[in-house]
Scaffold this motif. Structure first.
Motif, PDB file in Angstrom:
ATOM      1  N   SER A   1       5.420  13.934  -5.217  1.00 21.79           N
ATOM      2  CA  SER A   1       6.599  14.399  -4.481  1.00 21.79           C
ATOM      3  C   SER A   1       7.628  13.287  -4.326  1.00 21.79           C
ATOM      4  O   SER A   1       7.313  12.111  -4.485  1.00 21.79           O
ATOM      5  N   ALA A   2       8.842  13.664  -4.002  1.00 21.95           N
ATOM      6  CA  ALA A   2       9.923  12.693  -3.792  1.00 21.95           C
ATOM      7  C   ALA A   2       9.736  11.973  -2.460  1.00 21.95           C
ATOM      8  O   ALA A   2       9.225  12.528  -1.505  1.00 21.95           O
ATOM      9  N   THR A   3      10.164  10.723  -2.417  1.00 15.92           N
ATOM     10  CA  THR A   3      10.113   9.921  -1.195  1.00 15.92           C
ATOM     11  C   THR A   3      11.403  10.149  -0.414  1.00 15.92           C
ATOM     12  O   THR A   3      12.486   9.863  -0.907  1.00 15.92           O
ATOM     13  N   GLN A   4      11.290  10.655   0.785  1.00 16.87           N
ATOM     14  CA  GLN A   4      12.475  10.948   1.589  1.00 16.87           C
ATOM     15  C   GLN A   4      13.014   9.719   2.316  1.00 16.87           C
ATOM     16  O   GLN A   4      14.214   9.529   2.398  1.00 16.87           O
ATOM     17  N   PHE A   5      12.116   8.870   2.839  1.00 19.94           N
ATOM     18  CA  PHE A   5      12.552   7.749   3.673  1.00 19.94           C
ATOM     19  C   PHE A   5      13.166   6.612   2.870  1.00 19.94           C
ATOM     20  O   PHE A   5      13.734   5.698   3.427  1.00 19.94           O
TER      21      PHE A   5
ATOM     22  N   ALA B   1       0.829  -1.208   0.000  1.00 18.74           N
ATOM     23  CA  ALA B   1       0.000   0.000   0.000  1.00 18.74           C
ATOM     24  C   ALA B   1       0.865   1.261   0.000  1.00 18.74           C
ATOM     25  O   ALA B   1       0.556   2.237  -0.705  1.00 18.74           O
ATOM     26  N   ILE B   2       1.945   1.245   0.748  1.00 16.68           N
ATOM     27  CA  ILE B   2       2.871   2.383   0.744  1.00 16.68           C
ATOM     28  C   ILE B   2       3.493   2.516  -0.649  1.00 16.68           C
ATOM     29  O   ILE B   2       3.597   3.627  -1.187  1.00 16.68           O
ATOM     30  N   SER B   3       3.875   1.400  -1.248  1.00 13.94           N
ATOM     31  CA  SER B   3       4.437   1.434  -2.601  1.00 13.94           C
ATOM     32  C   SER B   3       3.421   1.975  -3.601  1.00 13.94           C
ATOM     33  O   SER B   3       3.781   2.738  -4.509  1.00 13.94           O
ATOM     34  N   LEU B   4       2.164   1.577  -3.452  1.00 20.53           N
ATOM     35  CA  LEU B   4       1.124   2.070  -4.350  1.00 20.53           C
ATOM     36  C   LEU B   4       0.940   3.577  -4.186  1.00 20.53           C
ATOM     37  O   LEU B   4       0.819   4.310  -5.175  1.00 20.53           O
ATOM     38  N   GLN B   5       0.954   4.029  -2.954  1.00 29.26           N
ATOM     39  CA  GLN B   5       0.845   5.474  -2.709  1.00 29.26           C
ATOM     40  C   GLN B   5       2.009   6.198  -3.360  1.00 29.26           C
ATOM     41  O   GLN B   5       1.846   7.234  -3.998  1.00 29.26           O
ATOM     42  N   ARG B   6       3.211   5.635  -3.239  1.00 27.94           N
ATOM     43  CA  ARG B   6       4.400   6.264  -3.841  1.00 27.94           C
ATOM     44  C   ARG B   6       4.359   6.180  -5.370  1.00 27.94           C
ATOM     45  O   ARG B   6       4.911   7.033  -6.053  1.00 27.94           O
ATOM     46  N   HIS B   7       3.690   5.182  -5.902  1.00 30.51           N
ATOM     47  CA  HIS B   7       3.540   5.051  -7.354  1.00 30.51           C
ATOM     48  C   HIS B   7       2.800   6.260  -7.927  1.00 30.51           C
ATOM     49  O   HIS B   7       3.150   6.770  -8.991  1.00 30.51           O
ATOM     50  N   TYR B   8       1.769   6.713  -7.212  1.00 31.49           N
ATOM     51  CA  TYR B   8       0.945   7.823  -7.679  1.00 31.49           C
ATOM     52  C   TYR B   8       1.393   9.181  -7.151  1.00 31.49           C
ATOM     53  O   TYR B   8       0.904  10.206  -7.623  1.00 31.49           O
ATOM     54  N   ALA B   9       2.286   9.202  -6.169  1.00 31.42           N
ATOM     55  CA  ALA B   9       2.706  10.465  -5.554  1.00 31.42           C
ATOM     56  C   ALA B   9       3.463  11.342  -6.547  1.00 31.42           C
ATOM     57  O   ALA B   9       4.139  10.848  -7.448  1.00 31.42           O
TER      58      ALA B   9
ATOM     59  N   PHE C   1      19.692   3.354  -4.442  1.00 30.72           N
ATOM     60  CA  PHE C   1      18.530   3.016  -3.622  1.00 30.72           C
ATOM     61  C   PHE C   1      17.535   4.160  -3.723  1.00 30.72           C
ATOM     62  O   PHE C   1      17.683   5.179  -3.050  1.00 30.72           O
ATOM     63  N   ASN C   2      16.519   3.977  -4.558  1.00 29.53           N
ATOM     64  CA  ASN C   2      15.543   5.029  -4.760  1.00 29.53           C
ATOM     65  C   ASN C   2      14.211   4.401  -5.171  1.00 29.53           C
ATOM     66  O   ASN C   2      14.064   3.950  -6.303  1.00 29.53           O
ATOM     67  N   CYS C   3      13.269   4.403  -4.246  1.00 28.33           N
ATOM     68  CA  CYS C   3      11.966   3.792  -4.506  1.00 28.33           C
ATOM     69  C   CYS C   3      11.206   4.524  -5.610  1.00 28.33           C
ATOM     70  O   CYS C   3      10.464   3.905  -6.359  1.00 28.33           O
ATOM     71  N   ASP C   4      11.389   5.844  -5.693  1.00 33.44           N
ATOM     72  CA  ASP C   4      10.659   6.605  -6.703  1.00 33.44           C
ATOM     73  C   ASP C   4      11.035   6.170  -8.114  1.00 33.44           C
ATOM     74  O   ASP C   4      10.171   6.046  -8.979  1.00 33.44           O
ATOM     75  N   ILE C   5      12.307   5.940  -8.347  1.00 33.86           N
ATOM     76  CA  ILE C   5      12.745   5.500  -9.678  1.00 33.86           C
ATOM     77  C   ILE C   5      12.095   4.161 -10.013  1.00 33.86           C
ATOM     78  O   ILE C   5      11.582   3.958 -11.117  1.00 33.86           O
ATOM     79  N   VAL C   6      12.075   3.255  -9.060  1.00 32.54           N
ATOM     80  CA  VAL C   6      11.499   1.925  -9.286  1.00 32.54           C
ATOM     81  C   VAL C   6       9.974   2.002  -9.391  1.00 32.54           C
ATOM     82  O   VAL C   6       9.382   1.472 -10.333  1.00 32.54           O
TER      83      VAL C   6
END
Length: 153
Positions: free
Chosen positions: A43-47, A33-41, A54-59
């Motif tokens: 803004s950049a993910t800080q954590f 669910a956090i990944s899904l939220q970041r998929h649509y976000a 290591f960058n969840c936003d790129i993935v």
């Protein structure tokens, strides 16, 4: 004399294994669910950013983050929810160990494919994805133990 096969959820050890699978499935649902939220976000993910490797936003926003328009994280939520249902409401059904192990293996295979994409295509790692890989690997291991314990003697 009762010749009925033992319930897959019958032993105390299996009940503990099913509980562990249910808890790991809930954790997987939260991570997905956090990944899904970041998929649509937007803004950049800080954590989840630890440099360029290591960058969840790129993935989570890459072309590999969706299949036929469905976000991979949403598929993860559905998969973990199915594992939760199998390990709770359906745990006493005789075919549940097979279904649980099959679903866990399918989830692990999918996670390993996505890990391959991270390692060799994107060359960037997602911490959330790696946590999900660990969770599904543990679920797969526990589901295998349930399957072995529920096999007829």
């Amino acid at each position: 004399m009762n010749h009925a096969p033992p319930s897959s959820a019958g032993t105390a050890a299996n009940r503990i294994l099913f509980l562990a699978i249910a808890l790991l499935s809930l954790a997987g649902t939260v991570v997905s669910a956090i990944s899904l939220q970041r998929h649509y976000a937007k803004s950049a993910t800080q954590f989840c950013e630890f440099g360029e490797k290591f960058n969840c936003d790129i993935v989570n926003r890459s072309q590999y983050s969706s299949i036929e328009g469905i976000p991979v994280a949403a598929i993860g939520i559905a998969g973990y929810a199915a594992l939760f249902v199998l390990s709770t409401w359906w745990r006493s059904r005789p075919d549940t160990p097979n279904r649980l192990l099959g679903a866990a293996i399918a989830g692990l295979a999918f996670a390993l494919y996505l890990t391959y994409v991270e390692a060799y295509v994107l060359t960037t790692w997602c911490i959330l994805c790696l946590i999900s890989l660990i969770l599904i690997a543990l679920i797969c291991l526990l589901a295998a133990v349930v399957k072995v314990r529920s096999a007829p003697a």
